[in-house]
Design a protein around this motif. Sequence first.
Motif, PDB file in Angstrom:
ATOM      1  N   ASP A 147      -0.993   1.106   9.969  1.00  0.00           N
ATOM      2  CA  ASP A 147      -2.184   0.833   8.957  1.00  0.00           C
ATOM      3  C   ASP A 147      -2.091  -0.713   8.404  1.00  0.00           C
ATOM      4  O   ASP A 147      -2.131  -0.762   7.423  1.00  0.00           O
ATOM      5  N   LYS A 148      -1.401  -1.477  10.019  1.00  0.00           N
ATOM      6  CA  LYS A 148      -1.671  -2.853   9.026  1.00  0.00           C
ATOM      7  C   LYS A 148      -0.295  -3.521   8.036  1.00  0.00           C
ATOM      8  O   LYS A 148      -0.734  -4.380   6.967  1.00  0.00           O
ATOM      9  N   ILE A 149       0.273  -3.140   7.686  1.00  0.00           N
ATOM     10  CA  ILE A 149       0.850  -2.849   6.158  1.00  0.00           C
ATOM     11  C   ILE A 149       2.212  -5.060   6.359  1.00  0.00           C
ATOM     12  O   ILE A 149       2.175  -4.550   5.673  1.00  0.00           O
ATOM     13  N   LYS A 150       2.703  -4.471   8.181  1.00  0.00           N
ATOM     14  CA  LYS A 150       3.179  -6.684   7.829  1.00  0.00           C
ATOM     15  C   LYS A 150       2.151  -7.304   7.349  1.00  0.00           C
ATOM     16  O   LYS A 150       2.052  -8.931   6.997  1.00  0.00           O
ATOM     17  N   ASP A 151       1.144  -7.411   7.989  1.00  0.00           N
ATOM     18  CA  ASP A 151      -0.125  -8.094   7.711  1.00  0.00           C
ATOM     19  C   ASP A 151      -0.561  -7.781   6.341  1.00  0.00           C
ATOM     20  O   ASP A 151      -1.442  -9.303   5.050  1.00  0.00           O
ATOM     21  N   LEU A 152      -0.574  -7.186   4.752  1.00  0.00           N
ATOM     22  CA  LEU A 152      -0.962  -6.590   4.361  1.00  0.00           C
ATOM     23  C   LEU A 152       0.201  -7.602   3.211  1.00  0.00           C
ATOM     24  O   LEU A 152       0.123  -8.387   2.203  1.00  0.00           O
ATOM     25  N   LEU A 153       1.224  -7.516   3.894  1.00  0.00           N
ATOM     26  CA  LEU A 153       2.541  -8.060   3.414  1.00  0.00           C
ATOM     27  C   LEU A 153       2.432  -9.926   3.107  1.00  0.00           C
ATOM     28  O   LEU A 153       2.219 -10.713   2.918  1.00  0.00           O
ATOM     29  N   MET A 154       2.297 -10.596   4.403  1.00  0.00           N
ATOM     30  CA  MET A 154       1.992 -11.831   4.846  1.00  0.00           C
ATOM     31  C   MET A 154       0.498 -11.733   3.797  1.00  0.00           C
ATOM     32  O   MET A 154       0.601 -13.213   3.095  1.00  0.00           O
ATOM     33  N   GLN A 155      -0.394 -10.694   3.794  1.00  0.00           N
ATOM     34  CA  GLN A 155      -1.392 -11.879   2.864  1.00  0.00           C
ATOM     35  C   GLN A 155      -0.953 -11.713   1.793  1.00  0.00           C
ATOM     36  O   GLN A 155      -1.583 -12.855   1.368  1.00  0.00           O
ATOM     37  N   LEU A 156      -0.241 -10.782   0.858  1.00  0.00           N
ATOM     38  CA  LEU A 156       0.586 -11.583  -0.073  1.00  0.00           C
ATOM     39  C   LEU A 156       0.830 -12.344  -0.375  1.00  0.00           C
ATOM     40  O   LEU A 156       1.566 -12.514  -1.946  1.00  0.00           O
ATOM     41  N   LEU A 157       1.960 -12.103   0.071  1.00  0.00           N
ATOM     42  CA  LEU A 157       2.950 -13.228   0.633  1.00  0.00           C
ATOM     43  C   LEU A 157       2.640 -14.404   1.188  1.00  0.00           C
ATOM     44  O   LEU A 157       3.116 -15.529   1.445  1.00  0.00           O
ATOM     45  N   SER A 158       0.785 -14.884   1.099  1.00  0.00           N
ATOM     46  CA  SER A 158       1.449 -16.202   1.486  1.00  0.00           C
ATOM     47  C   SER A 158       0.984 -17.034   0.728  1.00  0.00           C
ATOM     48  O   SER A 158       0.842 -17.626  -0.623  1.00  0.00           O
ATOM     49  N   LYS A 159       1.380 -18.522   0.871  1.00  0.00           N
ATOM     50  CA  LYS A 159       1.507 -19.792   0.376  1.00  0.00           C
ATOM     51  C   LYS A 159       0.152 -19.937  -0.046  1.00  0.00           C
ATOM     52  O   LYS A 159       0.233 -21.113  -1.324  1.00  0.00           O
TER      53      LYS A 159
END
Length: 890
Positions: free
Chosen positions: A788-800
């Motif tokens: 469910d693209k959880i890594k994508d969500l985390l990378m989005q929230l933790l974007s610089k």
Amino acid sequence: MGCCLHASQKSKNPIISKDVQQDATGEKIKPSRKIKQSMPDPRLSSDGKEPTDAKFAIVQDKSKSKTDISFINAALTKHFIFNSLSEEQRESVINHMKYYILEPREVVFEQNSVGSTFFVVANGKLEVIIDEKRVNVLRPQDSFGELALIHDTPRSATIRTIENSSLWGVDRKTFRNTLEQINALNYAENRGLIESIPVFKILNNSQIESLIASISTNMYSPGQVIVNEGETGDLLFIIKQGSVICSQGDKDLKTLEKGDYFGEQALLYNSVRTATITAGENTKCLTIGRAELTKLFGTSLQLIIHKNSQRIAFDKNHYLKKLTKTQFEKLLGCSEIKEYSEGGKCISQGQRKSENIIVLIKGELQRADGEIVYRVFDIAGLDEVIQATDEVFEEDYYAKGDVNLAVITNSGFFNAIGGDYLKVTSNNEAIKLLKKIPIFRYLNEEQFESLIQVLRVENFKSNEIIFSQNQPGESLFLIKSGRVEVIDKETNRVLRNITKDDYFGERSLLFDKFRSATVQAKGEVSCWVLYKSDFLSILDENLKKLLLKRIELQDDNLNFGDLHIVNQIGTGTFGNVFLVIHKQKKSLYALKAVNKKKIRAYEMEDSLLLERKILLQIDHMLISKLIKTFKDDKRVYFLLEYIRGMNLFDVLRKLDVLTVADAKFYTACIFLILEHLHERDIIYRDLHPMNIMIDDEGYPKLIDFGAAKIIRGRTYTIVGIPPHYMAPEIITGHGYTLSADYWSAGIMLYEFLYAAVPFGEEENDPYMVYEMIQQGKLIFPPNADNKDKIKDLLMQLLSKNPAARLGGTLENLKGHPWFIGINWDKIVRRELPTPYVPTLPSIIHDAESALKNHRPLDEIISKAEKHDEIPKPRPAKEGFNTNWDEEFKG
């Protein structure tokens, strides 16, 4: 225990600074769910106190040679704090550094002291001493004390000169102010440049902020080609400094200078460059990419411009202003964009006006004779669609220049708004009024629809009694038109007037109470009336219980003298928290008491006023509620909702790694909390598990608003949050916005799923944690999948890039595939099962004992304060308001 405690109460881990740690030895033990160290409370800042660093040094504001600047610059490159600065920022910081001259065996600072200055060794030698043992020697171009530039923290070592030495030093206040001034100026300049470009004029403030956060800056030397004719481009360039030459083939066409731009079509279309652009001198350009904007906004810039243009047109129209947000968005979603070039026929003679609603979002429409008929944001056909007329357009209308039309079909309009316009908007008016009433805040759309069906319109003549004092209450009245008087018949005194868009009698829907006053019509009055039996028919027992509890919390008709202390449930640097019981209502509350001597010593007056102001704006099922404030000669008091439960940090230790469903639940709750705060321009700034309570039903409640702030735009203060949860833009001092809270939410989501924080899990040294956050290397455990693209969500929230964290809007974030299956409305209404329900001891005996054996509050609170250390108060500044606490009066 439910209470609001400050960051300074939480466990502290020992800190070893980066320069000392290299020589320190000791076995590292991987902690399990360890307590991350919190930042010192902002109200404890040493800024403005007497200097504690290099007390006996001779300090000079010495001018710096090129050699000095180069020397200092080389030292600064060793630290991420300075590596993140622009050349201009670094130069300004160096210019503000002072020169410290010290003799042998002079102490620069002592271990465990709190300082604020960063130093670079210019000459001589200094020793690093930990627990009276030398662990390192510092020589020219070494540096120390860098963590002090971020916040107050106890020094991890003593630094002492070995021989005659000199240092370059800058204190935190100077460092932060320097960066803030440069960044604020740079921000204002960039914003001005962005807003001057026509393609961006249609963007709203939030979109402009996101755009500014995503700008890149590029330097070009004289003669360097920036874009080539014939290339496919996707970048817009804005000249911030210097000039460029535009040419086609061998022919120079024109020169562009500061404030000019080129490549704007690249943001809208995959267009080919029509000219070659070459730097005419050293040139600085701001660049914005089409792909970056699509990622940022969750859709293309062109679509955003179309939607924003329609919103402006809709907002200007008196018919469409009456639609709800949902109807508004559905209407936007069903429109078709049609584009016309100069002279193109947009509307044909004989076409029925009620066939389509036509919104002009770009350009103008003219008759064959050139007369302008419709201008941008005009709407054609709406009156005819609503009134179902058979009128037709009597002439052809043509595009003047490039024209964009948003076309909504007749059937599409009525499907979007949900039926007949007059009936729908009348219902909207009633629902809007119902939503103002606290007891209806937690109903879903279906329940509101049910309410609308049972609302009755009743009309009253002038001077007619609507209901009488002491009469049993059985209905709520919403004033559709007119005015009523609320009268105390015992004294024949008019208590208040109530007019259109207001209401009265709401408590009768849930409580068997007699009317407390008489209500009489003044002139003709029309009301929507909701009867108790009809209202209760749409409630289930769970929702009824929920509403009763919320109404209880909204009752601020409480006297301080009616509160009895049950026991103490929290101890903080500034205040103590007590569980109290109301002697008549038998309701439990948390009472936070803050001593005025401490308030003055720490200059906390403005902070407490802000905390009170913020808490009074908040009323959400997942946030601790402020009931009322009080004051007396010794203290100010916050009477808060008592949250009986466990800290989320402790719950996570019990659950260890959460299931995906549990992580989803807690994260969704956090997003709803942030949505409520951010809608009110409140940034929380202290989001981590220690500040969330899990109540006796398993639902999270946010507590402790000591670090919260109301912001519109950017802020620069570093406060509150433990290093592991701090957003990179806060650390570097470049300024931050509400999106910093979503970084912290991303850290918590990672922690929920993998039982560790992503940056510095094994680190206790804040400097090392900050450095890892700045590096931004997000690493997932080997067994982590991307379901469910959880890594994508985390990378989005933790974007610089702070602007990228929402993916355009909070609705986009909530619509992420990982959240499929989450019912957001049911969370607010507390209808979902929870991951963990704490097992809690009974407090009935203690509460009953407090009622029987009542002791004065002051006696108990004074005993709790007996061992408090209160610093010597600072002299009050000129103009200090001695009545600052007037707002706390109960």
